[in-house]
Structures are given as structure tokens and as C-alpha cells.
Scaffold this motif. Sequence first.
Motif, PDB file in Angstrom:
ATOM      1  N   THR A  36       0.823  -1.211   0.000  1.00 50.16           N
ATOM      2  CA  THR A  36       0.000   0.000   0.000  1.00 50.16           C
ATOM      3  C   THR A  36       0.857   1.262   0.000  1.00 50.16           C
ATOM      4  O   THR A  36       0.599   2.208  -0.750  1.00 50.16           O
ATOM      5  N   SER A  37       1.887   1.267   0.839  1.00 57.95           N
ATOM      6  CA  SER A  37       2.777   2.426   0.861  1.00 57.95           C
ATOM      7  C   SER A  37       3.518   2.547  -0.465  1.00 57.95           C
ATOM      8  O   SER A  37       3.797   3.650  -0.925  1.00 57.95           O
ATOM      9  N   GLY A  38       3.804   1.405  -1.093  1.00 61.92           N
ATOM     10  CA  GLY A  38       4.460   1.438  -2.396  1.00 61.92           C
ATOM     11  C   GLY A  38       3.603   2.109  -3.447  1.00 61.92           C
ATOM     12  O   GLY A  38       4.095   2.904  -4.254  1.00 61.92           O
ATOM     13  N   VAL A  39       2.296   1.799  -3.454  1.00 64.97           N
ATOM     14  CA  VAL A  39       1.379   2.439  -4.407  1.00 64.97           C
ATOM     15  C   VAL A  39       1.371   3.946  -4.201  1.00 64.97           C
ATOM     16  O   VAL A  39       1.489   4.734  -5.152  1.00 64.97           O
ATOM     17  N   LEU A  40       1.231   4.363  -2.944  1.00 62.48           N
ATOM     18  CA  LEU A  40       1.213   5.787  -2.632  1.00 62.48           C
ATOM     19  C   LEU A  40       2.503   6.463  -3.060  1.00 62.48           C
ATOM     20  O   LEU A  40       2.490   7.537  -3.701  1.00 62.48           O
ATOM     21  N   LEU A  41       3.636   5.834  -2.750  1.00 65.90           N
ATOM     22  CA  LEU A  41       4.928   6.451  -3.051  1.00 65.90           C
ATOM     23  C   LEU A  41       5.194   6.513  -4.552  1.00 65.90           C
ATOM     24  O   LEU A  41       5.772   7.488  -5.043  1.00 65.90           O
ATOM     25  N   VAL A  42       4.775   5.488  -5.304  1.00 62.62           N
ATOM     26  CA  VAL A  42       4.964   5.522  -6.758  1.00 62.62           C
ATOM     27  C   VAL A  42       4.168   6.674  -7.361  1.00 62.62           C
ATOM     28  O   VAL A  42       4.660   7.406  -8.237  1.00 62.62           O
ATOM     29  N   LEU A  43       2.926   6.868  -6.890  1.00 64.22           N
ATOM     30  CA  LEU A  43       2.105   7.963  -7.420  1.00 64.22           C
ATOM     31  C   LEU A  43       2.683   9.324  -7.068  1.00 64.22           C
ATOM     32  O   LEU A  43       2.762  10.225  -7.915  1.00 64.22           O
ATOM     33  N   LEU A  44       3.100   9.483  -5.812  1.00 64.62           N
ATOM     34  CA  LEU A  44       3.687  10.764  -5.407  1.00 64.62           C
ATOM     35  C   LEU A  44       5.048  10.975  -6.077  1.00 64.62           C
ATOM     36  O   LEU A  44       5.400  12.106  -6.428  1.00 64.62           O
ATOM     37  N   PHE A  45       5.804   9.909  -6.235  1.00 65.47           N
ATOM     38  CA  PHE A  45       7.083   9.975  -6.940  1.00 65.47           C
ATOM     39  C   PHE A  45       6.871  10.461  -8.370  1.00 65.47           C
ATOM     40  O   PHE A  45       7.600  11.328  -8.877  1.00 65.47           O
ATOM     41  N   THR A  46       5.852   9.917  -9.025  1.00 68.56           N
ATOM     42  CA  THR A  46       5.564  10.305 -10.408  1.00 68.56           C
ATOM     43  C   THR A  46       5.149  11.770 -10.489  1.00 68.56           C
ATOM     44  O   THR A  46       5.676  12.531 -11.313  1.00 68.56           O
ATOM     45  N   ALA A  47       4.193  12.164  -9.636  1.00 70.86           N
ATOM     46  CA  ALA A  47       3.711  13.549  -9.677  1.00 70.86           C
ATOM     47  C   ALA A  47       4.826  14.535  -9.352  1.00 70.86           C
ATOM     48  O   ALA A  47       4.963  15.586 -10.001  1.00 70.86           O
ATOM     49  N   THR A  48       5.665  14.204  -8.362  1.00 75.55           N
ATOM     50  CA  THR A  48       6.756  15.093  -7.973  1.00 75.55           C
ATOM     51  C   THR A  48       7.807  15.194  -9.072  1.00 75.55           C
ATOM     52  O   THR A  48       8.312  16.280  -9.375  1.00 75.55           O
ATOM     53  N   THR A  49       8.146  14.060  -9.665  1.00 78.67           N
ATOM     54  CA  THR A  49       9.161  14.049 -10.725  1.00 78.67           C
ATOM     55  C   THR A  49       8.699  14.847 -11.941  1.00 78.67           C
ATOM     56  O   THR A  49       9.467  15.620 -12.520  1.00 78.67           O
ATOM     57  N   LEU A  50       7.439  14.673 -12.324  1.00 80.94           N
ATOM     58  CA  LEU A  50       6.914  15.416 -13.473  1.00 80.94           C
ATOM     59  C   LEU A  50       6.868  16.913 -13.182  1.00 80.94           C
ATOM     60  O   LEU A  50       7.096  17.735 -14.077  1.00 80.94           O
ATOM     61  N   ALA A  51       6.566  17.278 -11.921  1.00 80.14           N
ATOM     62  CA  ALA A  51       6.560  18.697 -11.554  1.00 80.14           C
ATOM     63  C   ALA A  51       7.973  19.266 -11.583  1.00 80.14           C
ATOM     64  O   ALA A  51       8.216  20.363 -12.099  1.00 80.14           O
ATOM     65  N   LEU A  52       8.939  18.511 -11.030  1.00 89.52           N
ATOM     66  CA  LEU A  52      10.326  18.969 -11.003  1.00 89.52           C
ATOM     67  C   LEU A  52      10.909  19.084 -12.410  1.00 89.52           C
ATOM     68  O   LEU A  52      11.622  20.040 -12.720  1.00 89.52           O
ATOM     69  N   GLY A  53      10.597  18.123 -13.242  1.00 90.52           N
ATOM     70  CA  GLY A  53      11.165  18.113 -14.593  1.00 90.52           C
ATOM     71  C   GLY A  53      10.217  18.650 -15.643  1.00 90.52           C
ATOM     72  O   GLY A  53      10.361  18.322 -16.835  1.00 90.52           O
ATOM     73  N   ALA A  54       9.262  19.479 -15.234  1.00 92.50           N
ATOM     74  CA  ALA A  54       8.226  19.957 -16.150  1.00 92.50           C
ATOM     75  C   ALA A  54       8.775  20.540 -17.457  1.00 92.50           C
ATOM     76  O   ALA A  54       8.286  20.196 -18.534  1.00 92.50           O
ATOM     77  N   PRO A  55       9.800  21.412 -17.425  1.00 94.72           N
ATOM     78  CA  PRO A  55      10.285  21.962 -18.692  1.00 94.72           C
ATOM     79  C   PRO A  55      10.804  20.879 -19.651  1.00 94.72           C
ATOM     80  O   PRO A  55      10.591  20.967 -20.868  1.00 94.72           O
TER      81      PRO A  55
END
Length: 263
Positions: free
Chosen positions: A95-114
Motif C-alpha cells: 500500500t505504501s508502495g502504491v502511494l509512493l509511486v504515485l507521489l514519486f511520479t507527480a513530484t518528478t513530473l513537476a520537477l522536470g516539467a520543462p
Amino acid sequence: MSNPPAPPRLRSNPIGGLARGIGLLITGAGLVLRRARLFGLGLIPPLITGLVFIGLFVSASWVSQRVAVWVTPFADGWAGAEALRGLVALLVVVTSGVLLVLLFTATTLALGAPLYDRISEEVDAHAGSLDRQPDEKPLRAFWSTLKHLVTVAAITLPVGVVLLLVGLIPVVGGVLAAVGSALFGGWMITVEMIGSAAGRRGIRSLRQRLQLLGRDPWVVLGFGVPTFLLLSVPVLALVIFPIATAGGTLLTRRLVARAPVAA
């Protein structure tokens, strides 16, 4: 003037839809791998955020047994207490893995948006023209991103609790929780991966993105579930981000072609 009626969902059959979704991911890989410089730049954001989230996942795994003991006080003295708590600990990790993968994805896309915006723009340019909407102002874009991250966490946490409880069902619980995690994770990952392409078309809110994905659910799952599973593997996650960004752009084009999304 009244809004136009919502377009009907695409009538993809399950097998064909899943295959088309996987095909979009494969096509995206072909497009981005031919752009070596952009592909290389796209590896940098997940390399940075990945170290943080791997640390968080290790921490969650380390405390999972303690959490299992805490949530099963009724099992003290049971002959099968250790087996039950081992199962609960495993479910906590999943369960924590699912949460972390989703937050990891959203954070990475925000950080690397350009960088990911540029990959998506090149795929859009390769695939054809689009009716581009004005970009958000920087401050509003920052606030929208922050709000989106909080919303994703707020959705994922209760779903994670439900999956944890489902996993406790004897015999079939573990399988149901695993399948549910993959389906939910795949859907939410796709919400993230269409963000850049959808945003250029004025589709920015979470509600609008979900409305867009609802037009062809089987294609969305065919794209999203493999992407989610691949992003769950730390090393593969590095290369999947630029590939899934390209595939998400192709998926967005397919879904938007039906009709405009209601504001």
C-alpha cells in the motif's frame, strides 16, 4: 450558451483496448528513443527524486512489522498471530508502495516539467497540429501543481486503507488487493502522464483529466497498468518517465479527438 453534450465513451472491447494502450506506450518509446538528447535529459529528474522516494520506501518497509502489530492487538495469543501480522506487514509495504509511486511520479513530473513538456511538444509536433491554449501564469501554475499533489495524496491514502483491508480477506484478499493496486495505480499514473499534453489543450484540473480518461477506459488501463508496474522498479523508472510522457501525449491526442472536454 449551453455547454455541448458530453461525448459518449469510446466502445473499445477489453482485449483490443488493452492492446492499443500497450501499443501507445511502445510507440512512445520509439519516438523518444530517436531523440537521444531529450531522452537523456529526461533521466535527470527521476534520478534526483528517486533517491528520496527509495529512502521513504525502505523506511516504510522497516516500520511495517511495527504497524502490523499495532493494528492487530486482538491477535495477541493467537496461534497464527505471526502469520497474520506478516501478511499485514506485506500489505502495508504494498500500500505504501502504491502511494509512493504515485507521489514519486507527480513530484518528478513537476520537477522536470520543462524537460517533459519539451518531449511532449516534440511528440505533438510529430503527430500533427493541435489547438493550443494559453499557458498558465507561473504563480498560478505553481499553486495548481501544489494543489494537485495534495489532492493525489488525499485520494490515494483512503484507497490504500481500503486495499489494506481487502487484503485481510481470507484466501482471495491478497490477490484482490494486488489487482486493485495495479488498476488504481495504473489509472492514477495515467492522470499524471497526460498532464503536459492535456494542459496545452486547456485540460488542467483533476476533474477534467478524469473526464478525459473516462472516454476509453480499456485503452487507459492498457497504457497505465504497465507504466505503473514499470515505474515501481527503481532502475526502470529512470527510462520510463520520458517514454511514458511521449505515450501519454499520444493517448491524449486519441482521447481529445473525440470532442472538447467540458470546462
